[in-house]
Enzyme design. Structure first.
Site, short mmCIF file in Angstrom:
data_model
loop_
_atom_site.label_atom_id
_atom_site.label_comp_id
_atom_site.label_asym_id
_atom_site.label_seq_id
_atom_site.Cartn_x
_atom_site.Cartn_y
_atom_site.Cartn_z
N ARG A 60 0.81 -1.23 0.00
CA ARG A 60 0.00 0.00 0.00
C ARG A 60 0.84 1.28 0.00
O ARG A 60 0.37 2.35 0.41
CB ARG A 60 -0.97 0.01 1.18
CG ARG A 60 -2.00 -1.12 1.12
CD ARG A 60 -3.05 -0.97 2.20
NE ARG A 60 -4.07 -2.01 2.07
CZ ARG A 60 -4.02 -3.19 2.65
NH1 ARG A 60 -2.99 -3.49 3.43
NH2 ARG A 60 -4.98 -4.07 2.49
N LYS A 82 2.60 11.20 -11.63
CA LYS A 82 1.74 10.31 -12.41
C LYS A 82 2.47 8.99 -12.62
O LYS A 82 3.58 8.97 -13.14
CB LYS A 82 1.38 10.92 -13.77
CG LYS A 82 0.22 11.87 -13.74
CD LYS A 82 -0.19 12.24 -15.17
CE LYS A 82 -1.41 13.12 -15.20
NZ LYS A 82 -1.80 13.46 -16.58
N GLU A 124 7.88 17.69 -25.79
CA GLU A 124 7.27 18.11 -24.53
C GLU A 124 7.76 19.49 -24.11
O GLU A 124 7.03 20.25 -23.46
CB GLU A 124 7.55 17.08 -23.43
CG GLU A 124 6.91 15.72 -23.65
CD GLU A 124 5.40 15.71 -23.37
OE1 GLU A 124 4.87 16.75 -22.92
OE2 GLU A 124 4.77 14.67 -23.60
N LYS A 166 6.44 22.49 -15.15
CA LYS A 166 5.68 21.32 -14.71
C LYS A 166 5.39 21.40 -13.21
O LYS A 166 4.26 21.14 -12.76
CB LYS A 166 6.47 20.05 -15.03
CG LYS A 166 5.80 18.72 -14.63
CD LYS A 166 4.61 18.40 -15.50
CE LYS A 166 3.99 17.05 -15.17
NZ LYS A 166 4.76 15.90 -15.70
N GLU A 176 -5.04 16.65 -11.30
CA GLU A 176 -5.62 16.95 -12.60
C GLU A 176 -7.12 17.23 -12.54
O GLU A 176 -7.90 16.73 -13.35
CB GLU A 176 -5.32 15.83 -13.60
CG GLU A 176 -5.34 16.27 -15.05
CD GLU A 176 -4.74 15.25 -16.00
OE1 GLU A 176 -5.49 14.69 -16.80
OE2 GLU A 176 -3.51 15.01 -15.94
N ARG A 180 -3.95 21.23 -14.48
CA ARG A 180 -2.97 20.22 -14.87
C ARG A 180 -3.34 19.56 -16.19
O ARG A 180 -2.46 19.08 -16.92
CB ARG A 180 -2.81 19.18 -13.76
CG ARG A 180 -1.73 18.14 -14.10
CD ARG A 180 -1.33 17.28 -12.94
NE ARG A 180 -0.27 16.37 -13.34
CZ ARG A 180 0.44 15.60 -12.50
NH1 ARG A 180 0.20 15.67 -11.20
NH2 ARG A 180 1.38 14.81 -12.95
N ASN A 184 -1.76 18.18 -21.18
CA ASN A 184 -2.07 17.14 -22.15
C ASN A 184 -2.32 17.68 -23.56
O ASN A 184 -2.95 17.02 -24.38
CB ASN A 184 -3.31 16.35 -21.70
CG ASN A 184 -3.02 15.51 -20.47
OD1 ASN A 184 -1.99 14.85 -20.38
ND2 ASN A 184 -3.91 15.55 -19.49
N HIS A 187 -2.17 15.38 -26.56
CA HIS A 187 -2.11 14.00 -26.09
C HIS A 187 -3.34 13.18 -26.49
O HIS A 187 -3.24 11.97 -26.67
CB HIS A 187 -1.92 13.97 -24.57
CG HIS A 187 -0.53 14.30 -24.13
ND1 HIS A 187 0.10 15.47 -24.48
CD2 HIS A 187 0.35 13.61 -23.36
CE1 HIS A 187 1.32 15.48 -23.96
NE2 HIS A 187 1.49 14.37 -23.27
N HIS A 191 -2.35 9.99 -28.22
CA HIS A 191 -2.61 8.68 -27.64
C HIS A 191 -3.39 7.79 -28.60
O HIS A 191 -3.19 6.57 -28.64
CB HIS A 191 -3.38 8.82 -26.32
CG HIS A 191 -2.53 9.28 -25.18
ND1 HIS A 191 -3.06 9.67 -23.97
CD2 HIS A 191 -1.17 9.42 -25.05
CE1 HIS A 191 -2.07 10.03 -23.15
NE2 HIS A 191 -0.93 9.88 -23.79
N HIS A 204 6.39 8.33 -27.84
CA HIS A 204 5.34 9.17 -27.26
C HIS A 204 5.44 10.61 -27.76
O HIS A 204 4.44 11.22 -28.17
CB HIS A 204 5.43 9.13 -25.73
CG HIS A 204 4.46 10.03 -25.04
ND1 HIS A 204 3.09 9.86 -25.13
CD2 HIS A 204 4.66 11.13 -24.26
CE1 HIS A 204 2.48 10.80 -24.44
NE2 HIS A 204 3.40 11.59 -23.90
#
Length: 303
Positions: A60, A82, A124, A166, A176, A180, A184, A187, A191, A204
């Protein structure tokens, strides 16, 4: 007493990271690592995301440290917490927000990075210029050649400015819920390309590069930015040796099907990160004319 257990993993984006995380947990249990343990991610974005998720779930949650060795991971994925793995039906759909104890960056690790990987990470950096840092975009236009030649001062400046951008965004919106999501940009389109073509066919950053041009194109069609911003974006990405056109295999229907399962979809409604206003301005919205999205997809897709 300091003990160490090592696990080597293929860093390719198409690796079965779900199985790899199981191997990490197997190794941790075999070595009887407890909650005082620390997982260290040495590698690029895939390794960092995978290791962070493994650390978040093991007992955990145990500490982990990011030691990113690619441009992409140094300027983006290692900062912000992330973590996660890909799923055959969607990229980054399995994961958690879990912050590293620290991020250790040594830009000399980029000296041996293949040119294609270097360019992928540059996409990026361009993104930060488009969404919030117009001065960085101007700097990139003036210094792209130095950056690609790996001039130490240019690389250090680009990495530092990216991390500052960032970190500021994450500090304002860790999970997010708002600003935030602007990180993206490109993206959702990107994606879809990665998923449709198979993870690893496009790096990517390459897919995001195409996606940013598509987002800028749609923003022009909506009347939200001047056409000159689209042309500057396309030109800068081409100078970075990044793709700006959609692969022939992509169809309008494929884009729509894959974009419908994007993480930014809310109540069945697609939301996109689009540019708005002067350079450095953007918006996350589902309130756009869908006909303009269709026009962009038709302009980029041959099918």
């Amino acid at each position: 007493t300091l003990g160490c257990a090592k696990h080597w993993q293929n860093a390719a984006d198409q690796c079965d990271c779900r199985a790899a995380d199981l191997q990490v947990w197997d190794k941790a249990l075999q070595c009887r690592l407890d909650r005082g343990s620390t997982f260290l991610a040495l590698g690029g974005g895939v390794i960092g995301d995978m290791t962070g998720f493994a650390a978040a779930a093991y007992q955990r949650g145990v500490h982990f440290v990011q030691v990113p060795t690619t441009v992409m991971s140094q300027v983006d994925s290692s900062v912000g917490g992330k973590t996660g793995v890909n799923h055959p039906l969607g990229k980054n759909m399995i994961g958690s927000f879990y912050q590293p104890r620290c991020v250790l960056i040594d830009t000399t690790t980029l000296d041996t990075l293949p040119p294609r990987e270097l360019a992928s990470g540059v996409s990026e950096i361009v993104k930060y210029g488009l969404i919030r840092d117009a001065q960085l975009f101007d700097w990139l236009e003036a210094n792209m050649d130095k950056l690609l030649e790996r001039d130490p001062e240019a690389v250090a400046h680009a990495v530092e400015r990216s991390c500052i951008n960032k970190a500021e965004v994450v500090a304002a919106d860790e999970k997010e819920g708002g600003v935030r999501a602007t990180l993206n940009l490109g993206h959702t389109f990107g994606h879809a390309i990665e998923t449709a073509t198979g993870y690893g066919t496009y790096l990517h950053g390459e897919a995001v590069s195409i996606g940013m041009v598509m987002a800028a194109d749609m923003s022009v069609r909506l009347g939200w930015i001047e056409p000159s911003i689209l042309e500057r974006t396309r030109t800068l990405l081409e100078r970075a040796n990044l793709p700006v056109t959609v692969p022939d295999s992509m169809s309008i229907d494929t884009f729509k099907q894959l974009m419908a399962v994007d993480k930014k979809v809310q109540a069945g409604k697609l939301r996109l990160v689009l540019l708005k206003g002067p350079l450095g301005g953007c918006i996350v919205t589902g309130d756009f004319d869908p006909a303009k999205l269709d026009e962009t997809l038709a302009a980029f897709c041959k099918q």
